[in-house]
Motif scaffolding. Structure first.
Motif, mmCIF file in Angstrom:
data_model
loop_
_atom_site.group_PDB
_atom_site.id
_atom_site.type_symbol
_atom_site.label_atom_id
_atom_site.label_comp_id
_atom_site.label_asym_id
_atom_site.label_seq_id
_atom_site.Cartn_x
_atom_site.Cartn_y
_atom_site.Cartn_z
ATOM 1 N N GLU A 38 0.835 -1.197 0.000
ATOM 2 C CA GLU A 38 0.000 0.000 0.000
ATOM 3 C C GLU A 38 0.872 1.250 0.000
ATOM 4 N N ARG A 39 0.624 2.132 -0.979
ATOM 5 C CA ARG A 39 1.369 3.395 -1.068
ATOM 6 C C ARG A 39 0.997 4.309 0.094
ATOM 7 N N ARG A 41 -0.367 7.309 2.140
ATOM 8 C CA ARG A 41 -1.532 8.154 1.840
ATOM 9 C C ARG A 41 -1.151 9.524 1.272
ATOM 10 N N ASP A 43 1.391 10.260 -0.618
ATOM 11 C CA ASP A 43 2.239 10.103 -1.798
ATOM 12 C C ASP A 43 1.383 10.178 -3.065
ATOM 13 N N GLY A 46 -1.622 7.901 -3.449
ATOM 14 C CA GLY A 46 -1.644 7.425 -2.066
ATOM 15 C C GLY A 46 -2.829 6.519 -1.767
ATOM 16 N N GLU A 50 -0.247 -1.795 -4.743
ATOM 17 C CA GLU A 50 0.494 -2.032 -5.975
ATOM 18 C C GLU A 50 1.426 -3.219 -5.806
ATOM 19 N N GLY A 54 9.404 -0.010 -8.946
ATOM 20 C CA GLY A 54 10.122 1.247 -8.809
ATOM 21 C C GLY A 54 10.868 1.618 -10.068
ATOM 22 N N GLU A 73 12.239 -2.154 -1.246
ATOM 23 C CA GLU A 73 10.858 -1.991 -0.803
ATOM 24 C C GLU A 73 10.378 -3.053 0.165
ATOM 25 N N GLU A 117 9.085 1.910 2.140
ATOM 26 C CA GLU A 117 8.449 2.972 1.357
ATOM 27 C C GLU A 117 6.931 2.877 1.347
ATOM 28 N N HIS A 118 6.375 1.874 1.979
ATOM 29 C CA HIS A 118 4.928 1.643 1.957
ATOM 30 C C HIS A 118 4.384 1.572 3.381
ATOM 31 N N ASP A 119 3.056 1.740 3.488
ATOM 32 C CA ASP A 119 2.415 1.738 4.809
ATOM 33 C C ASP A 119 1.980 0.353 5.278
#
Length: 150
Positions: A38-39, A41, A43, A46, A50, A54, A73, A117-119
């Motif tokens: 998950e990207r 929020r 970004d 957000g 995905e 990269g 990642e 890099e992700h939540d």
């Protein structure tokens, strides 16, 4: 399942198509589930889930970029890039034409995902991926992956 991947041909076609930026993406499979990230929020795009993916860095080979991005990642290490799945195009946040090349990747170990890099991450059965907030383009990659498994 191994196939010879013609990375040069993929990049040559992108150049011909006037693609300005290259992104690499991976389908990682663990116990018949694929990894979605998950990207953040705040970004670009957000909150979207995905595939690990990269930007390719200047002078970097597709395979090198893919291995580096997965490691950055997720903290996971690539054992083998087993198959080219497909690609899709989109416009970046800055308006550049981007092509994302997607590959099926085998990992050395599937133990622990470490996000940088992700939540959030989730291992999900491919047929349930659309229950998450994913783009149509990522759905197409997952559908193509499922077709290739048959």
């Amino acid at each position: 399942m191994n196939q010879n991947i013609d990375y040069k041909k993929l990049l040559a076609q992108a150049k011909k198509d006037l693609i300005e930026k290259i992104v690499v993406g991976a389908i990682l499979v663990k116990e018949e589930k694929i990894l979605l990230l998950e990207r953040p929020r705040d970004d670009f795009m957000g909150g979207i889930f995905e595939l690990p993916s990269g930007n390719l860095e200047k002078g970097e080979l597709l395979s090198e970029g893919l291995m580096r991005e997965i490691k950055e990642e997720t903290g996971l290490e690539v054992k083998n890039i087993t198959r080219y799945i497909n690609s899709f195009d989109y416009l970046s946040g800055s308006g550049k034409k981007v092509r994302q090349f997607n590959f099926l990747v085998e990992l050395k170990s599937y133990e622990s995902v470490v996000l940088t890099e992700h939540d959030f991450f989730v291992w999900v059965k491919p047929e349930n991926a659309d229950k998450f907030n994913i783009t149509e383009k990522v759905k197409e990659v997952i559908n193509k992956f499922q077709e290739l498994k048959k």
